[in-house]
Scaffold this motif. Structure first.
Motif, mmCIF file in Angstrom:
data_model
loop_
_atom_site.group_PDB
_atom_site.id
_atom_site.type_symbol
_atom_site.label_atom_id
_atom_site.label_comp_id
_atom_site.label_asym_id
_atom_site.label_seq_id
_atom_site.Cartn_x
_atom_site.Cartn_y
_atom_site.Cartn_z
ATOM 1 N N PHE A 90 58.420 29.696 -21.333
ATOM 2 C CA PHE A 90 59.868 29.792 -21.505
ATOM 3 C C PHE A 90 60.573 28.535 -21.013
ATOM 4 O O PHE A 90 61.540 28.081 -21.617
ATOM 5 C CB PHE A 90 60.399 31.017 -20.749
ATOM 6 N N VAL A 120 70.327 27.641 -24.017
ATOM 7 C CA VAL A 120 70.656 28.739 -23.108
ATOM 8 C C VAL A 120 71.805 29.572 -23.657
ATOM 9 O O VAL A 120 71.745 30.793 -23.690
ATOM 10 C CB VAL A 120 71.033 28.186 -21.713
ATOM 11 N N GLU A 121 72.859 28.899 -24.085
ATOM 12 C CA GLU A 121 74.086 29.559 -24.555
ATOM 13 C C GLU A 121 74.455 28.962 -25.911
ATOM 14 O O GLU A 121 75.158 27.960 -25.975
ATOM 15 C CB GLU A 121 75.197 29.335 -23.533
ATOM 16 N N ASN A 166 69.431 30.931 -16.531
ATOM 17 C CA ASN A 166 69.279 31.277 -17.935
ATOM 18 C C ASN A 166 69.133 32.787 -18.011
ATOM 19 O O ASN A 166 68.146 33.347 -17.535
ATOM 20 C CB ASN A 166 68.046 30.586 -18.517
ATOM 21 N N PRO A 167 70.104 33.473 -18.629
ATOM 22 C CA PRO A 167 70.031 34.935 -18.673
ATOM 23 C C PRO A 167 68.873 35.456 -19.524
ATOM 24 O O PRO A 167 68.504 36.618 -19.413
ATOM 25 C CB PRO A 167 71.373 35.351 -19.271
ATOM 26 N N ASN A 168 68.287 34.611 -20.359
ATOM 27 C CA ASN A 168 67.182 35.043 -21.219
ATOM 28 C C ASN A 168 65.822 34.872 -20.558
ATOM 29 O O ASN A 168 64.801 35.133 -21.185
ATOM 30 C CB ASN A 168 67.197 34.250 -22.529
ATOM 31 N N GLN A 169 65.812 34.421 -19.317
ATOM 32 C CA GLN A 169 64.552 34.159 -18.622
ATOM 33 C C GLN A 169 63.750 35.451 -18.495
ATOM 34 O O GLN A 169 64.292 36.489 -18.148
ATOM 35 C CB GLN A 169 64.838 33.588 -17.243
ATOM 36 N N PRO A 170 62.443 35.389 -18.786
ATOM 37 C CA PRO A 170 61.637 36.618 -18.692
ATOM 38 C C PRO A 170 61.533 37.090 -17.246
ATOM 39 O O PRO A 170 61.493 36.289 -16.319
ATOM 40 C CB PRO A 170 60.273 36.196 -19.235
ATOM 41 N N ARG A 196 61.831 44.126 -20.800
ATOM 42 C CA ARG A 196 63.089 44.720 -21.240
ATOM 43 C C ARG A 196 62.882 45.390 -22.575
ATOM 44 O O ARG A 196 62.016 45.041 -23.347
ATOM 45 C CB ARG A 196 64.151 43.621 -21.385
ATOM 46 N N ASP A 213 65.009 45.306 -25.027
ATOM 47 C CA ASP A 213 65.673 44.597 -26.133
ATOM 48 C C ASP A 213 64.769 43.549 -26.765
ATOM 49 O O ASP A 213 65.208 42.758 -27.570
ATOM 50 C CB ASP A 213 66.976 43.941 -25.651
ATOM 51 N N HIS A 263 62.847 41.104 -25.238
ATOM 52 C CA HIS A 263 62.615 39.821 -24.554
ATOM 53 C C HIS A 263 61.476 39.946 -23.605
ATOM 54 O O HIS A 263 61.176 40.752 -22.926
ATOM 55 C CB HIS A 263 63.867 39.387 -23.815
#
Length: 177
Positions: free
Chosen positions: A57, A98-99, A164-168, A173, A175, A177
């Motif tokens: 990631f 990230v965004e 980074n809010p998407n970090q594993p 999760r 959703d 990810h």
């Protein structure tokens, strides 16, 4: 010359070899230790899988840091304008990763995002940061050597520290990810 014969003794004649005990097993004998061993093994496998996912990631961070290091090495050879645009490009690509909604921004909102996502107290959203953005649009504006070095230091710090809010995470999760 004759070879000596081994001693023949009537005492050793009826000697019987004793049986050796079985080797001690490394496998735990009780059920509790076996369960604990399996749990530790499962935990280590999950942790290794998480670290692998995290390593994959964070590839964009490693590439951004490598690009900034290349820019720093060529800083003395190229013009300040080139350094400013190269740093902006690296930060913009990493921030858009990230965004994605930031991909179109070239204003103070982008600078504020850089500061808040990495918790930088004195960072990009400053007069030097605004001068940096203005220099990207107006070729006549350049940064001093000190400001350029400060920009490169801030860029390095942001790439290393931003959240980074998407970090594993350790827990999967739902959703996807």
């Amino acid at each position: 010359m004759t070879q000596p014969a081994p001693p023949s003794s009537y005492i050793l004649k009826d000697l019987i070899e004793i049986a050796l005990p079985d080797a001690v097993s490394w496998w735990p004998q009780t059920l509790g230790w076996q369960i604990l061993g399996v749990l530790v093994l499962v935990f280590l496998l999950l942790w290794a899988f998480y670290r692998y996912r995290l390593y994959r990631f964070n590839r964009y961070r490693r590439e951004a840091l490598k690009a900034i290091a290349t820019i720093e090495q060529s800083c003395g050879q190229s013009a300040s304008q080139s350094v400013m645009s190269d740093v902006f490009l690296v930060l913009k690509v990493a921030a858009a990763h990230v965004e994605p909604s930031l991909a179109s921004h070239l204003d103070r909102q982008f600078l504020r995002y850089l500061d808040t996502s990495a918790l930088l107290a004195e960072g990009f959203d400053s007069p030097a940061g605004q001068c940096w953005l203005d220099g990207l649009v107006q070729p006549g504006i350049t940064l001093s050597d000190n400001q350029t070095q400060q920009l490169l230091t801030l860029a390095n710090r942001w790439v290393k520290r931003h959240s980074n809010p998407n970090q594993p995470g350790l827990v999967w999760r739902r959703d996807g990810h």
